[in-house]
Enzyme design. Structure first.
Site, PDB file in Angstrom:
ATOM      1  N   GLU A 246       0.952  -1.352  -0.096  1.00 15.72           N
ATOM      2  CA  GLU A 246       0.030   0.010  -0.017  1.00 15.72           C
ATOM      3  C   GLU A 246       0.969   1.194   0.027  1.00 15.72           C
ATOM      4  OE1 GLU A 246      -2.600   0.300   3.425  1.00 15.72           O
ATOM      5  OE2 GLU A 246      -2.366   2.280   3.556  1.00 15.72           O
TER       6      GLU A 246
ATOM      7  N   ARG B 155       0.419  10.207   1.310  1.00 14.09           N
ATOM      8  CA  ARG B 155       0.808  11.220   2.368  1.00 14.09           C
ATOM      9  C   ARG B 155       1.992  12.057   1.851  1.00 14.09           C
ATOM     10  NH1 ARG B 155       2.141   8.171   8.103  1.00 14.09           N
ATOM     11  NH2 ARG B 155       0.767   6.397   7.585  1.00 14.09           N
TER      12      ARG B 155
ATOM     13  N   LYS C 297     -10.548  -1.847   7.225  1.00 13.87           N
ATOM     14  CA  LYS C 297      -9.100  -1.588   7.640  1.00 13.87           C
ATOM     15  C   LYS C 297      -9.708  -1.020   9.214  1.00 13.87           C
ATOM     16  CE  LYS C 297      -5.645   1.943   7.734  1.00 13.87           C
ATOM     17  NZ  LYS C 297      -4.381   2.779   7.100  1.00 13.87           N
TER      18      LYS C 297
HETATM   19  O1  LIG Z   1      -2.041   7.341   6.317  1.00 18.25           O
HETATM   20  C1  LIG Z   1      -3.001   6.362   6.286  1.00 18.25           C
HETATM   21  O2  LIG Z   1      -4.259   6.467   6.127  1.00 18.25           O
HETATM   22  C2  LIG Z   1      -2.422   5.148   7.060  1.00 18.25           C
HETATM   23  O3  LIG Z   1      -2.474   4.331   6.064  1.00 18.25           O
HETATM   24  C3  LIG Z   1      -2.143   4.845   8.283  1.00 18.25           C
HETATM   25  C4  LIG Z   1      -1.297   3.815   8.401  1.00 18.25           C
HETATM   26  O4  LIG Z   1      -2.059   2.609   7.873  1.00 18.25           O
HETATM   27  C5  LIG Z   1      -0.729   3.880   9.878  1.00 18.25           C
HETATM   28  O5  LIG Z   1      -0.322   4.900  10.287  1.00 18.25           O
HETATM   29  C6  LIG Z   1       0.233   2.788   9.817  1.00 18.25           C
HETATM   30  O6  LIG Z   1       0.618   2.845  11.266  1.00 18.25           O
HETATM   31  P1  LIG Z   1       1.956   2.398  11.813  1.00 18.25           P
HETATM   32  O7  LIG Z   1       2.086   0.882  11.179  1.00 18.25           O
HETATM   33  O8  LIG Z   1       1.688   2.274  13.154  1.00 18.25           O
HETATM   34  O9  LIG Z   1       2.965   3.117  11.280  1.00 18.25           O
END
Ligand SMILES: O=C(O)C(=O)C[C@H](O)[C@H](O)COP(=O)(O)O
Length: 213
Positions: free
Chosen positions: A43, A47, A130
């Site tokens: 994915e 961002r 999700k």
């Molecule tokens: O920006 C988004 O919509 C995302 O995809 C959020 C991410 O899925 C999480 O921030 C992942 O979380 P971590 O694995 O803890 O870093």
């Protein structure tokens, strides 16, 4: 829900690396590192400004199934799909984004953190969400509780999912896959530390198949 969506669920595998790519020219080497480590789906988050170009690059490979993440608007969904995204992930539930994906025939996994949001996804014809931010919301115990009334719904817990936590989540039948940045954190990508990313991918794959984390 569409047949396309159902048939593509399995394609994301058990571990979905969530990628934050600052430089689209890193996409191919990153794809190589993940594939070498045993992962084929990824994915790419929107961002960063490089997200769409990175999706376009990875979509050109037949050994990678690329999706778009952090998709906040229908327009971003359309641009991602045009770039080759095979699935779309959103942090929360936005009916406009879900509709844009459904109209394009592309699977969408919207973020859901509560029973109400899961119910909205079900109402929109979806059966995969999700679960975000997973660990902060109560982790596997919370999914177990939520999955009781939503029998057909599968979850992709993401947020705070470390490699060590992968077996606990995947032990739940309601968990389709886990998502995590931990496999390929942004600093390792920016630093072109491909060997380390391959190692992390291998560890995640081992954890997902019941081996050592
Ligand atoms: O920006 C988004 O919509 C995302 O995809 C959020 C991410 O899925 C999480 O921030 C992942 O979380 P971590 O694995 O803890 O870093």
């Amino acid at each position: 829900m569409t047949d396309v969506q159902k048939s593509e669920h399995a394609d994301i595998g058990k571990v979905l690396p969530v990628l934050v790519i600052e430089d689209a020219s890193h996409a191919n080497a990153l794809g190589d590192a993940l594939v070498k480590g045993g992962l084929r789906a990824a994915e790419v988050t929107l961002r960063t400004a490089a997200g769409i170009d990175a999706i376009r690059t990875l979509a050109g490979r037949d050994d990678v199934i690329v999706g778009a993440g952090t998709v906040l608007t229908a327009e971003q969904a359309e641009r991602s799909i045009e770039a080759g995204a095979r699935f779309v992930v959103t942090p929360g539930f936005a009916p406009t984004v879900v509709r844009a994906c459904q109209e394009a025939g592309v699977p969408v996994f919207p973020g859901a953190a509560t029973a109400t949001e899961i119910q909205m996804a079900v109402d929109a014809g979806l059966d995969v969400v999700k679960f975000f931010p997973a660990q902060q919301l109560g982790g596997a115990a919370m999914i177990k509780a939520l999955s009781a009334p939503f029998r057909g719904v599968r979850f992709i817990p993401t947020g705070g999912v470390t490699t060590a936590l992968i077996p606990e989540y995947l032990a739940l039948p309601a968990v389709l896959a886990v998502g995590a940045t931990a496999v390929a954190p942004a600093d390792l990508i920016a630093g072109e530390r491909w060997v380390e990313i391959t190692t992390r991918a291998e560890q995640a794959v081992a954890a997902a198949s019941g081996g050592a984390a």
